[in-house]
Design an enzyme around this catalytic site. Structure first.
Site, PDB file in Angstrom:
ATOM      1  N   GLU A   1     -11.274   5.692   5.624  1.00  0.00           N
ATOM      2  CA  GLU A   1     -10.639   6.466   6.695  1.00  0.00           C
ATOM      3  C   GLU A   1     -11.602   6.623   7.869  1.00  0.00           C
ATOM      4  O   GLU A   1     -11.204   6.543   9.029  1.00  0.00           O
ATOM      5  CB  GLU A   1     -10.168   7.833   6.197  1.00  0.00           C
ATOM      6  CG  GLU A   1      -9.019   7.784   5.205  1.00  0.00           C
ATOM      7  CD  GLU A   1      -7.685   7.313   5.779  1.00  0.00           C
ATOM      8  OE1 GLU A   1      -7.548   7.160   7.007  1.00  0.00           O
ATOM      9  OE2 GLU A   1      -6.768   7.085   4.978  1.00  0.00           O
TER      10      GLU A   1
ATOM     11  N   TRP B   1      -4.972   1.330  10.502  1.00  0.00           N
ATOM     12  CA  TRP B   1      -5.159   1.283   9.055  1.00  0.00           C
ATOM     13  C   TRP B   1      -4.917  -0.135   8.541  1.00  0.00           C
ATOM     14  O   TRP B   1      -5.555  -0.578   7.603  1.00  0.00           O
ATOM     15  CB  TRP B   1      -4.240   2.290   8.365  1.00  0.00           C
ATOM     16  CG  TRP B   1      -4.455   2.324   6.883  1.00  0.00           C
ATOM     17  CD1 TRP B   1      -3.571   1.967   5.918  1.00  0.00           C
ATOM     18  CD2 TRP B   1      -5.648   2.712   6.192  1.00  0.00           C
ATOM     19  NE1 TRP B   1      -4.139   2.119   4.670  1.00  0.00           N
ATOM     20  CE2 TRP B   1      -5.416   2.568   4.811  1.00  0.00           C
ATOM     21  CE3 TRP B   1      -6.901   3.171   6.608  1.00  0.00           C
ATOM     22  CZ2 TRP B   1      -6.373   2.856   3.843  1.00  0.00           C
ATOM     23  CZ3 TRP B   1      -7.855   3.459   5.639  1.00  0.00           C
ATOM     24  CH2 TRP B   1      -7.585   3.304   4.283  1.00  0.00           C
TER      25      TRP B   1
ATOM     26  N   TYR C   1       0.839  -1.199   0.000  1.00  0.00           N
ATOM     27  CA  TYR C   1       0.000   0.000   0.000  1.00  0.00           C
ATOM     28  C   TYR C   1       0.883   1.262   0.000  1.00  0.00           C
ATOM     29  O   TYR C   1       0.660   2.185  -0.779  1.00  0.00           O
ATOM     30  CB  TYR C   1      -0.924  -0.029   1.222  1.00  0.00           C
ATOM     31  CG  TYR C   1      -1.676   1.250   1.452  1.00  0.00           C
ATOM     32  CD1 TYR C   1      -2.688   1.644   0.588  1.00  0.00           C
ATOM     33  CD2 TYR C   1      -1.376   2.066   2.533  1.00  0.00           C
ATOM     34  CE1 TYR C   1      -3.374   2.831   0.792  1.00  0.00           C
ATOM     35  CE2 TYR C   1      -2.057   3.250   2.748  1.00  0.00           C
ATOM     36  CZ  TYR C   1      -3.058   3.626   1.883  1.00  0.00           C
ATOM     37  OH  TYR C   1      -3.722   4.802   2.095  1.00  0.00           O
TER      38      TYR C   1
END
Length: 192
Positions: free
Chosen positions: A41, A49, A19
């Site tokens: 988010e 995350w 990522y």
């Protein structure tokens, strides 16, 4: 051969590294992908995350690949079913916020022509290229993320506090917060 220098958080597994290396900080201008990041988010609030990334494909399936109009049209019963899915973060407020954010996104698109035009207006349409040398320099929020959060809330968006907005700005390349020594800093600085 020496290994590449990356931002510290990219060391949290292969998924995070990939990522970091391919998505984070790359300027995004596709409404559907911007909407996806707003939702993800928000889903992350209070979590890592990494947790969200592991569930990302499930979110794409559950929320019609983040097709804004289709998500806006989801019924309460659709969201209730999703609360039973262990592949998602089963939080009722976050689930309904995704639909609410889709409705608010449609209104922003009607007003500004695109979600892209609206969201990128907070940075004048161009990425902000920071030159942080240490991770302690990277802020959790800024005056711009404060403004974005305030405006989004006024428009009916939810789970979009200033810290979430700043993380969104980092993820979508509105700000380049790769550390200067990170091999991605220069690459992201050259993209617009």
């Amino acid at each position: 051969m020496a290994s590449r220098i990356r931002c510290h958080w990219a060391a949290d597994g292969e998924l995070m590294q990939n990522y970091h290396d391919t998505e984070w900080g790359v300027p995004l201008h596709d409404d559907q992908v911007l909407f996806e990041f707003l939702c993800l988010e928000g889903a992350q609030a209070g979590l890592s995350w990494r947790t969200v990334l592991h569930k990302r494909d499930n979110y794409r399936k559950a929320f019609h690949d983040f097709d804004i109009a289709r998500v806006a049209a989801m019924k309460d019963r659709d969201l209730e079913k999703l609360l039973l899915d262990p592949g998602l973060i089963r939080n009722r407020l976050k689930m309904t916020a995704t639909r609410d954010n889709a409705k608010a996104s449609l209104a922003a698109i009607d007003e500004h022509g695109s979600l892209d035009a609206y969201l990128w207006s907070f940075v004048g349409g161009k990425p902000v290229h920071n030159r942080w040398r240490t991770r302690s320099e990277v802020p959790a929020s800024t005056h711009v993320s404060d403004q974005m959060s305030k405006d989004l809330k006024k428009r009916g968006f939810r789970f979009i506090g200033t810290t979430i907005c700043y993380a969104f700005m980092q993820a979508t390349g509105m700000v380049n917060d790769h550390l200067v020594e990170c091999f991605r800093h220069k690459a992201c600085a050259s993209k617009h």
